[in-house]
Design a protein around this motif. Structure first.
Motif, short mmCIF file in Angstrom:
data_model
loop_
_atom_site.label_atom_id
_atom_site.label_comp_id
_atom_site.label_asym_id
_atom_site.label_seq_id
_atom_site.Cartn_x
_atom_site.Cartn_y
_atom_site.Cartn_z
N ALA A 120 -1.89 -5.05 -3.71
CA ALA A 120 -1.31 -5.35 -5.03
C ALA A 120 -1.20 -4.08 -5.87
N ASP A 121 -2.22 -3.22 -5.80
CA ASP A 121 -2.19 -1.96 -6.54
C ASP A 121 -1.05 -1.07 -6.06
N ARG A 122 -0.86 -1.01 -4.75
CA ARG A 122 0.24 -0.20 -4.19
C ARG A 122 1.58 -0.74 -4.65
N MET A 123 1.74 -2.05 -4.64
CA MET A 123 3.02 -2.65 -5.04
C MET A 123 3.31 -2.39 -6.51
N THR A 124 2.28 -2.47 -7.32
CA THR A 124 2.45 -2.25 -8.76
C THR A 124 2.85 -0.80 -9.04
N GLY A 125 2.35 0.13 -8.24
CA GLY A 125 2.60 1.55 -8.47
C GLY A 125 3.92 2.08 -7.94
N ARG A 126 4.63 1.30 -7.13
CA ARG A 126 5.88 1.85 -6.57
C ARG A 126 7.07 1.48 -7.45
N GLU A 127 8.04 2.37 -7.43
CA GLU A 127 9.22 2.18 -8.26
C GLU A 127 10.46 1.97 -7.40
N GLY A 128 11.38 1.19 -7.93
CA GLY A 128 12.68 1.04 -7.29
C GLY A 128 12.71 0.10 -6.09
N HIS A 129 11.64 -0.63 -5.84
CA HIS A 129 11.64 -1.57 -4.71
C HIS A 129 11.91 -2.97 -5.22
N PHE A 130 12.69 -3.73 -4.46
CA PHE A 130 13.10 -5.06 -4.91
C PHE A 130 11.99 -6.11 -4.79
N MET A 131 10.96 -5.85 -4.02
CA MET A 131 9.90 -6.85 -3.82
C MET A 131 8.88 -6.76 -4.95
N PRO A 132 8.82 -7.78 -5.82
CA PRO A 132 7.87 -7.73 -6.93
C PRO A 132 6.45 -8.09 -6.47
N PRO A 133 5.44 -7.55 -7.14
CA PRO A 133 4.06 -7.87 -6.79
C PRO A 133 3.76 -9.37 -6.83
N ALA A 134 4.52 -10.11 -7.61
CA ALA A 134 4.29 -11.56 -7.72
C ALA A 134 4.48 -12.28 -6.38
N LEU A 135 5.20 -11.68 -5.45
CA LEU A 135 5.43 -12.33 -4.15
C LEU A 135 4.38 -11.98 -3.10
N LEU A 136 3.41 -11.13 -3.43
CA LEU A 136 2.41 -10.74 -2.45
C LEU A 136 1.65 -11.95 -1.90
N ASP A 137 1.21 -12.85 -2.78
CA ASP A 137 0.43 -13.99 -2.30
C ASP A 137 1.23 -14.88 -1.36
N SER A 138 2.54 -15.02 -1.60
CA SER A 138 3.34 -15.84 -0.68
C SER A 138 3.43 -15.16 0.68
N GLN A 139 3.46 -13.83 0.69
CA GLN A 139 3.49 -13.12 1.97
C GLN A 139 2.14 -13.26 2.70
N ILE A 140 1.05 -13.13 1.97
CA ILE A 140 -0.28 -13.28 2.58
C ILE A 140 -0.44 -14.70 3.14
N ASP A 141 0.05 -15.69 2.40
CA ASP A 141 -0.03 -17.08 2.88
C ASP A 141 0.82 -17.30 4.13
N THR A 142 1.93 -16.58 4.25
CA THR A 142 2.84 -16.72 5.39
C THR A 142 2.33 -15.98 6.62
N LEU A 143 1.57 -14.91 6.43
CA LEU A 143 1.15 -14.02 7.52
C LEU A 143 0.38 -14.75 8.61
N GLU A 144 0.83 -14.55 9.84
CA GLU A 144 0.09 -14.98 11.04
C GLU A 144 -0.22 -13.70 11.81
N PRO A 145 -1.50 -13.30 11.84
CA PRO A 145 -1.85 -12.06 12.55
C PRO A 145 -1.41 -12.11 14.01
N LEU A 146 -1.32 -10.94 14.62
CA LEU A 146 -0.96 -10.86 16.03
C LEU A 146 -1.92 -11.71 16.87
N ALA A 147 -1.35 -12.44 17.81
CA ALA A 147 -2.15 -13.22 18.74
C ALA A 147 -2.55 -12.34 19.92
N ALA A 148 -3.56 -12.76 20.65
CA ALA A 148 -4.07 -11.97 21.78
C ALA A 148 -3.01 -11.72 22.84
N ASP A 149 -2.02 -12.62 22.95
CA ASP A 149 -0.99 -12.46 23.98
C ASP A 149 0.23 -11.67 23.50
#
Length: 180
Positions: A120-149
């Motif tokens: 969140a700190d990194r996202m807040t500090g960057r300029e000119g990127h279209f992805m707002p920090p408000a969407l971080l939680d939706s990305q974390i909720d969507t994330l499925e880590p790599l599976a063993a296979d």
């Protein structure tokens, strides 16, 4: 005397540096591509304009929104099978990674994982990127880590970029054992 032909050189790597927004995909991906001597593409540049507009407005993308984008990323990977390629792409779900592998089966994934507060700190500090920090939680909720296979490894974003690149390069070239 019989001469044995030399084995063919290994194929250049196809790598997706994946993770949620703010994990350092573009920074690590570009440095990894330079280290491996292959081109780099930031998948953000392959998003249709409608996707960028939704994200700028703080609206999470749906799977239907992502489908043409993932196909464009997969086509980019497939088109570089002879030269190798590193792509920075969120690839948050297994189904998304499977879709990319459908285009380029040899793709290896490097998952940059880190602490939510740091991201969140990194996202807040960057300029000119279209992805707002408000969407971080939706990305974390969507994330499925790599599976063993799945071909790939997970790297901690708290490590220095040079260390992430060295470990990532060793993982994708098979010069060092990978760990999850």
């Amino acid at each position: 005397m019989t001469h044995q032909p030399s084995p063919p050189p290994p194929a250049p790597p196809l790598v997706v540096v994946m993770g949620v927004s703010g994990s350092g995909k573009s920074t690590v991906g570009a440095a990894l591509a330079a280290d491996l001597g292959v081109p780099f593409t930031d998948a953000d540049g392959l998003h249709p304009a409608a996707n960028v507009a939704k994200m700028r407005a703080g609206i999470p993308l749906t799977d239907a929104d992502r489908a043409p984008w993932l196909d464009a990323v997969g086509a980019e990977l497939a088109g570089h099978a002879r030269t190798g390629l590193v792509v920075a792409c969120s690839a948050l779900r297994r189904a998304y990674r499977d879709r990319l592998r459908g285009h380029a089966p040899a793709t290896v994934f490097l998952h940059l994982a880190g602490d939510r507060a740091v991201l969140a700190d990194r996202m807040t500090g960057r300029e000119g990127h279209f992805m707002p920090p408000a969407l971080l939680d939706s990305q974390i909720d969507t994330l499925e880590p790599l599976a063993a296979d799945e071909a790939g490894t997970t790297l901690d974003t708290a490590r220095p970029v040079a260390e992430l690149v060295a470990t990532g390069a060793a993982a994708v070239t098979g010069t060092e054992a990978c760990s999850r």
